[in-house]
Write an enzyme that holds these catalytic residues in place. Structure first.
Site, PDB file in Angstrom:
ATOM      1  N   GLY A 166       0.803  -1.210   0.000  1.00  0.00           N
ATOM      2  CA  GLY A 166       0.000   0.000   0.000  1.00  0.00           C
ATOM      3  C   GLY A 166       0.841   1.267   0.000  1.00  0.00           C
ATOM      4  O   GLY A 166       0.592   2.201  -0.773  1.00  0.00           O
ATOM      5  N   THR A 167       1.847   1.294   0.855  1.00  0.00           N
ATOM      6  CA  THR A 167       2.645   2.519   0.995  1.00  0.00           C
ATOM      7  C   THR A 167       3.320   2.884  -0.326  1.00  0.00           C
ATOM      8  O   THR A 167       3.295   4.050  -0.746  1.00  0.00           O
ATOM      9  CB  THR A 167       3.691   2.327   2.112  1.00  0.00           C
ATOM     10  OG1 THR A 167       2.993   1.972   3.304  1.00  0.00           O
ATOM     11  CG2 THR A 167       4.505   3.581   2.348  1.00  0.00           C
ATOM     12  N   ASN A 180      -8.730   3.339   8.218  1.00  0.00           N
ATOM     13  CA  ASN A 180      -8.094   2.188   8.878  1.00  0.00           C
ATOM     14  C   ASN A 180      -8.304   2.184  10.386  1.00  0.00           C
ATOM     15  O   ASN A 180      -8.258   1.143  11.019  1.00  0.00           O
ATOM     16  CB  ASN A 180      -6.599   2.157   8.561  1.00  0.00           C
ATOM     17  CG  ASN A 180      -5.953   3.510   8.662  1.00  0.00           C
ATOM     18  OD1 ASN A 180      -6.314   4.432   7.923  1.00  0.00           O
ATOM     19  ND2 ASN A 180      -5.025   3.664   9.589  1.00  0.00           N
ATOM     20  N   THR A 213      13.053  -6.237  -9.898  1.00  0.00           N
ATOM     21  CA  THR A 213      12.625  -7.608 -10.185  1.00  0.00           C
ATOM     22  C   THR A 213      11.404  -7.943  -9.339  1.00  0.00           C
ATOM     23  O   THR A 213      11.380  -7.668  -8.134  1.00  0.00           O
ATOM     24  CB  THR A 213      13.778  -8.585  -9.875  1.00  0.00           C
ATOM     25  OG1 THR A 213      14.893  -8.194 -10.679  1.00  0.00           O
ATOM     26  CG2 THR A 213      13.400 -10.025 -10.192  1.00  0.00           C
ATOM     27  N   CYS A 243       1.403   1.575  13.032  1.00  0.00           N
ATOM     28  CA  CYS A 243       2.681   2.254  12.853  1.00  0.00           C
ATOM     29  C   CYS A 243       2.958   3.211  14.006  1.00  0.00           C
ATOM     30  O   CYS A 243       4.093   3.576  14.252  1.00  0.00           O
ATOM     31  CB  CYS A 243       2.681   3.020  11.533  1.00  0.00           C
ATOM     32  SG  CYS A 243       1.661   2.244  10.281  1.00  0.00           S
TER      33      CYS A 243
HETATM   34  N1  PLP Z   1      -3.451   2.751   3.637  1.00  0.00           N
HETATM   35  C1  PLP Z   1      -4.224   2.260   4.606  1.00  0.00           C
HETATM   36  C2  PLP Z   1      -5.625   2.773   4.752  1.00  0.00           C
HETATM   37  C3  PLP Z   1      -3.725   1.288   5.483  1.00  0.00           C
HETATM   38  O1  PLP Z   1      -4.499   0.812   6.453  1.00  0.00           O
HETATM   39  C4  PLP Z   1      -2.391   0.833   5.302  1.00  0.00           C
HETATM   40  C5  PLP Z   1      -1.809  -0.167   6.233  1.00  0.00           C
HETATM   41  O2  PLP Z   1      -2.157  -0.205   7.401  1.00  0.00           O
HETATM   42  C6  PLP Z   1      -1.631   1.353   4.261  1.00  0.00           C
HETATM   43  C7  PLP Z   1      -2.194   2.316   3.453  1.00  0.00           C
HETATM   44  C8  PLP Z   1      -0.229   0.892   4.008  1.00  0.00           C
HETATM   45  O3  PLP Z   1      -0.226  -0.377   3.411  1.00  0.00           O
HETATM   46  P1  PLP Z   1       1.046  -1.343   3.477  1.00  0.00           P
HETATM   47  O4  PLP Z   1       1.114  -1.868   4.871  1.00  0.00           O
HETATM   48  O5  PLP Z   1       0.760  -2.419   2.480  1.00  0.00           O
HETATM   49  O6  PLP Z   1       2.220  -0.513   3.098  1.00  0.00           O
END
Ligand code: PLP
Length: 378
Positions: A69-70, A147, A230, A320
């Site tokens: 996600g990040t 989240n 990769t 986090c």
């Molecule tokens: N966006 C939201 C709403 C999330 O809840 C999270 C992870 O908690 C992320 C982005 C980041 O995703 P990733 O952990 O795959 O980097």
């Protein structure tokens, strides 16, 4: 042992673990190699991409695979700003730190103007305020579901306003995809992450609508030049397996209703057993799996530790930020008073959460709130 921290991450399915292991054994070759085993790895990656694309209702070739996600968020935001002559980003203070912190950094670096959409009660963005902010904007980024609270954003209204003014809309759908169906994305760019739907960590994707201009962040030739590096073949194959399982599960809306009722039962029992407790985001549309409960005058960290000693896993704010005593900036931004934000805990179910787990969790929460409350001197 009740595990109610599924918004932080979910347990990989047994068939996902199997898929990852088989990929490591059978498809360890480089999918960019022209030899036969390399091409077999390529074929397997493309099948997994198709499964992931199917989960969000888009053609496979429009999905760029990333490390999660990040990275997808980073690629969407930096990529669109980098390809645009405009340097205005519109987002909200209710976003995940991956968006919020990036926006703040870009703002501090001085080349990007960030316009923050006002939040209504419950942390819902004020979609009516958006048209007045869109002039000269390069991109809007608003998540699908929060989240921390599960509160659902008015993505259709946001998309309509963006479409009218020709501004691309990126939706962080990390908490939505795999939990809720997506027939076709309402937005122009969409981020998802496999570890939120029982896939492996470190794999995700960014869907980009054809015609949206994006400048790659990681240089290289892979992913049609959009994302160098990769491919994480085992992770991608595991994610493909998780996507197929999620699609099968999503076909039965009754399952989501059953789990929403389980979450509601947990919520009501905790409110009843813990006088003064409140649900953050109550009254708003929320994801079926999330509840964020504020226990006034308690410290969430003390509560989390006490619950963890008894085997209940939950979170304060986003994973986090655990380890820090600061209250969640998202809760504060949505208007939760600091004394409640300090004592707010997120409980998040998965599609495998059982009645027994919920019963046990209710007892643990009630006992710990009582115990920690009795020892607090705040
Ligand atoms: N966006 C939201 C709403 C999330 O809840 C999270 C992870 O908690 C992320 C982005 C980041 O995703 P990733 O952990 O795959 O980097």
């Amino acid at each position: 042992m009740p595990y109610l921290d599924n918004n932080a991450t979910t347990q990989p399915l047994p068939e996902v673990v199997d898929g990852v292991r088989r990929a490591l054994e059978e498809h360890w070759h480089n999918p960019s190699s022209v030899h036969r085993p390399g091409q077999a790895a390529r074929h397997a990656v493309e099948l997994a991409r198709a499964s992931l694309a199917g989960l969000i209702g888009v053609p496979a070739r429009q999905v760029t695979l990333t490390s999660g996600g990040t990275e997808s968020i980073d690629l969407a935001i930096r990529g669109v700003l980098g390809a645009s002559g405009k340097q205005v980003l519109i987002t909200s203070r209710a976003e995940h730190a991956a968006v919020r912190n990036l926006a703040e950094r870009l703002e501090q670096a001085g080349q990007t103007e960030v316009r923050w959409i006002p939040l209504l009660e419950g942390g819902v963005v004020d979609a009516a305020a958006l048209p007045g902010l869109l002039e000269g904007a390069a991109l809007v980024s608003v998540q699908w579901a929060n989240n921390e609270t599960g509160v659902i954003q008015p993505v259709e209204a946001i998309a309509a306003a963006c479409r009218e003014r020709g501004v691309p809309y990126h939706c962080d759908a990390v908490q939505w995809v795999g939990k809720m169906p997506v027939e076709s994305p309402p937005c122009d760019l969409l981020t998802f992450s496999a570890h939120k739907f029982h896939g492996p960590k470190g794999v995700g994707g960014l869907w980009v609508r054809p015609g949206v201009r994006l400048r790659p962040v990681l240089a290289g030739s892979q992913e049609l030049g959009r994302r160098g590096g990769t491919e994480n073949v085992p992770g991608i194959l595991g994610a493909g397996v998780a996507a197929e399982a999620a699609r099968a599960w999503l076909a039965n809306a009754g399952e989501r209703a059953r789990l929403a009722a389980l979450r509601d039962r947990f919520e009501s029992a905790v409110l009843e057993r813990c006088p003064g407790a409140v649900v953050n985001g109550a009254g708003r549309d929320r994801l079926w799996n999330t509840t964020n409960i504020g226990f006034p005058r308690l410290e969430a960290e003390a509560l989390l530790l006490a619950m963890s000693e008894r085997g209940l896993a939950a979170s304060a704010g986003s994973a986090c930020s655990s380890g820090s005593l600061d209250p969640s900036p998202v809760l504060l931004a949505m208007g939760v008073p600091p004394e409640i934000a300090h004592g707010s805990v997120r409980f998040s179910l998965s599609r495998f959460t059982t009645d027994d787990e919920i019963n046990e969790a209710i007892e643990i929460v009630a006992t710990c709130v009582d115990r920690v409350g009795g020892s607090m001197v705040r």
